[in-house]
Design a protein around this motif. Structure first.
Motif, PDB file in Angstrom:
ATOM      1  N   GLU A   5       0.859   1.617 -36.489  1.00 52.62           N
ATOM      2  CA  GLU A   5       1.691   1.188 -35.367  1.00 52.62           C
ATOM      3  C   GLU A   5       2.490  -0.018 -35.831  1.00 52.62           C
ATOM      4  OE1 GLU A   5       1.600  -0.281 -30.713  1.00 52.62           O
ATOM      5  OE2 GLU A   5      -0.292  -0.046 -31.800  1.00 52.62           O
ATOM      6  N   VAL A  32       6.088   4.157 -35.117  1.00 52.10           N
ATOM      7  CA  VAL A  32       4.940   4.871 -35.672  1.00 52.10           C
ATOM      8  C   VAL A  32       5.284   5.385 -37.071  1.00 52.10           C
ATOM      9  CG1 VAL A  32       3.303   6.769 -35.387  1.00 52.10           C
ATOM     10  CG2 VAL A  32       4.193   5.572 -33.375  1.00 52.10           C
ATOM     11  N   ARG A  96      -1.241   4.068 -26.070  1.00 51.50           N
ATOM     12  CA  ARG A  96      -0.043   3.232 -26.051  1.00 51.50           C
ATOM     13  C   ARG A  96       1.194   4.110 -25.862  1.00 51.50           C
ATOM     14  NH1 ARG A  96      -2.117  -1.612 -27.412  1.00 51.50           N
ATOM     15  NH2 ARG A  96      -2.932  -2.068 -29.479  1.00 51.50           N
ATOM     16  N   VAL A  98       4.437   3.668 -26.886  1.00 54.93           N
ATOM     17  CA  VAL A  98       5.055   2.741 -27.826  1.00 54.93           C
ATOM     18  C   VAL A  98       6.471   2.401 -27.382  1.00 54.93           C
ATOM     19  CG1 VAL A  98       5.719   2.366 -30.227  1.00 54.93           C
ATOM     20  CG2 VAL A  98       3.617   3.630 -29.696  1.00 54.93           C
ATOM     21  N   LEU A 136      -1.141   7.077 -29.879  1.00 58.59           N
ATOM     22  CA  LEU A 136       0.186   6.477 -29.936  1.00 58.59           C
ATOM     23  C   LEU A 136       1.218   7.519 -29.526  1.00 58.59           C
ATOM     24  CD1 LEU A 136      -0.128   4.692 -33.410  1.00 58.59           C
ATOM     25  CD2 LEU A 136      -0.419   3.650 -31.149  1.00 58.59           C
TER      26      LEU A 136
END
Length: 356
Positions: A5, A32, A96, A98, A136
C-alpha cells in the motif's frame, strides 16, 4: 508475493522508492503495487525480516498475498473462500478504500470477509488478533512512467487481499520549523527520507550530502541507520547542520547510533578518496542567479556530479531543473527521472543515477 500500500499521491515515485526494499515492484492501481519479495535492497540481501520496508517514506505496509480480484466485494469474498490459508490463531479484517477511489463500504467488506474467515474456522479478535487480513480496494487511472513497471496509464481496478506482514514506521524527524536550525525552503522530512532511501541509505552504509544546507537529507539517512557525511560551502549551514544532527542523532545512551561528520567544503573538490561512500544525495541550488559562491551554477552542479561519481556508485540529485545532460557528462547513467510538483512556482526534478 506481496501487496504494497503506497502513500502520497505520486505512485510511480512511491513504487520506485519501494524498489529499494523489495524486488519486482509493479504498480497495479492507484495506491497499490505488487512485489516479489521484501527485505532486499537493490539486489543486495539485507534484513530478510522486512525491516527495510519500515524505513520507507512512501509505503504504508507490505502484505503477504492471498488473492487479487477486481474491486468487487463479492469477487473478493469468493477468492478468499477459495484461497489456501496457512495460518492458525485469531484474525481481524481491515479493509481500505484506497484514496476513496471505489464505492466499496469498508465496514461491509470487513463484515463479509470476516464471515468467510469464521466459516473457515477462524476466531475473530478485533482488539489483539494473531493475524490481520487487509483488503485493499482501489480503482482509477494508473501513473504513466517509463521507469516503473506497471505505470502504464489506463484505468485499473483491484482488490488485493493479504496478511499484514510489515508496516512502515514512517518515523521522520520533526518538521524543519521545529528543529534547532531552520531556513526557509527546507525540504520536508518525508521527501528527504525518500531521497536518502533512493540513494541507498541503510544500516552499515555511508551516505554523503555535499550540499547539505540545513541537514535534512543526512538527518533522515542517519535516522534509518546510515553513517553520514555532510558538507556545505557556507559556514552558517555547517554549524546549523551540526546542531540539527546533534539534536536528533545523538540520542543513544551507548555507541549504537550512526557516525556523522559535517565540514565546510566545496562539492566540486571533495576531500574524500575514490569510492569512499555508498551513496550521494544532494539538493542542488535553485533559482536563476548567475553565480553561487565562486561557481557558475552549471559548473557547480556539473562539478558536484563528477565528484559524486568519483566517490560513490549511486546518487540522487534534486533540483529545480533537469540536470540529466550534466549527469551523463559526469559519467552517470540515469536510472529514473521524476518531476514532483511542490507548489505553484516550484517543481522538483529528481534524478536517480547509477555510475556507468
Amino acid at each position: 508475493m506481496y501487496w504494497l500500500e503506497l502513500a502520497g499521491e505520486e505512485d510511480a515515485f512511491a513504487a520506485r522508492e519501494a524498489a529499494v526494499a523489495a524486488t519486482d515492484v509493479e504498480l497495479l492501481a492507484p495506491g497499490v503495487a505488487s512485489a516479489g519479495s521484501v527485505g532486499l535492497a537493490r539486489g543486495e540481501a539485507v534484513e530478510a525480516d522486512g525491516t527495510a520496508i519500515r524505513r520507507l517514506a512512501y509505503t504504508r505496509a507490505a502484505h503477504e498475498a492471498i488473492a487479487r480480484t477486481e474491486a468487487d466485494l463479492a469477487a473478493a469474498a469468493a477468492a478468499l473462500d477459495a484461497a489456501p490459508l496457512d495460518r492458525s490463531g485469531t484474525v481481524a479484517v481491515r479493509a481500505r478504500n484506497v484514496r476513496n477511489t471505489t464505492d466499496i463500504s469498508t465496514s461491509a467488506a470487513e463484515r463479509e470477509l470476516g464471515g468467510v474467515l469464521v466459516d473457515r474456522g477462524f476466531d475473530v479478535d478485533l482488539d489483539d488478533p494473531d493475524h490481520v487480513l487487509r483488503a485493499l480496494f482501489a480503482a482509477g487511472e494508473r501513473d504513466d512512467h517509463e521507469a516503473v513497471p506497471g505505470a502504464e496509464g489506463g484505468d485499473s481496478a483491484v482488490c488485493a487481499l493479504g496478511w499484514v506482514a510489515v508496516e512502515a514506521a514512517r518515523d521522520f524527524a520533526p518538521k524543519p520549523t521545529d528543529r534547532p536550525f531552520f531556513q526557509p525552503g527546507s525540504m520536508s522530512p518525508t521527501d528527504a527520507r525518500a531521497y536518502a532511501n533512493l540513494a541507498g541509505a541503510a544500516p552499515g552504509r555511508t551516505l554523503l550530502d555535499p550540499m547539505c544546507g540545513t541537514g535534512g537529507l543526512p538527518l533522515e539517512a542517519g535516522i534509518v541507520g546510515s553513517d553520514v557525511i555532510a558538507c556545505d560551502a557556507q559556514t552558517k549551514m555547517v554549524r546549523g547542520t551540526r546542531e540539527n544532527l546533534r539534536e536528533y542523532l545523538n540520542t543513544a545512551l551507548d555507541d549504537s547510533g550512526p557516525d556523522w561528520h559535517v565540514a565546510r567544503g566545496d562539492a566540486t573538490a571533495l576531500p574524500l578518496r575514490d569510492d569512499a561512500v555508498d551513496g550521494v544525495a544532494f539538493d542542488a541550488p535553485y533559482g536563476r542567479q548567475s553565480k553561487i559562491a565562486r561557481h557558475e551554477l552549471a559548473d557547480l552542479v556539473g562539478g558536484a556530479l563528477a565528484e559524486a561519481a568519483r566517490v560513490a556508485s549511486r546518487a540522487v540529485v534534486v533540483a529545480d531543473r533537469d540536470w540529466r545532460r550534466e549527469a551523463r557528462a559526469a559519467g552517470w547513467a540515469v536510472d529514473a527521472a521524476f518531476e514532483r510538483r511542490v507548489h505553484r512556482s516550484l517543481t522538483r526534478h529528481v534524478l536517480v543515477l547509477d555510475r556507468e
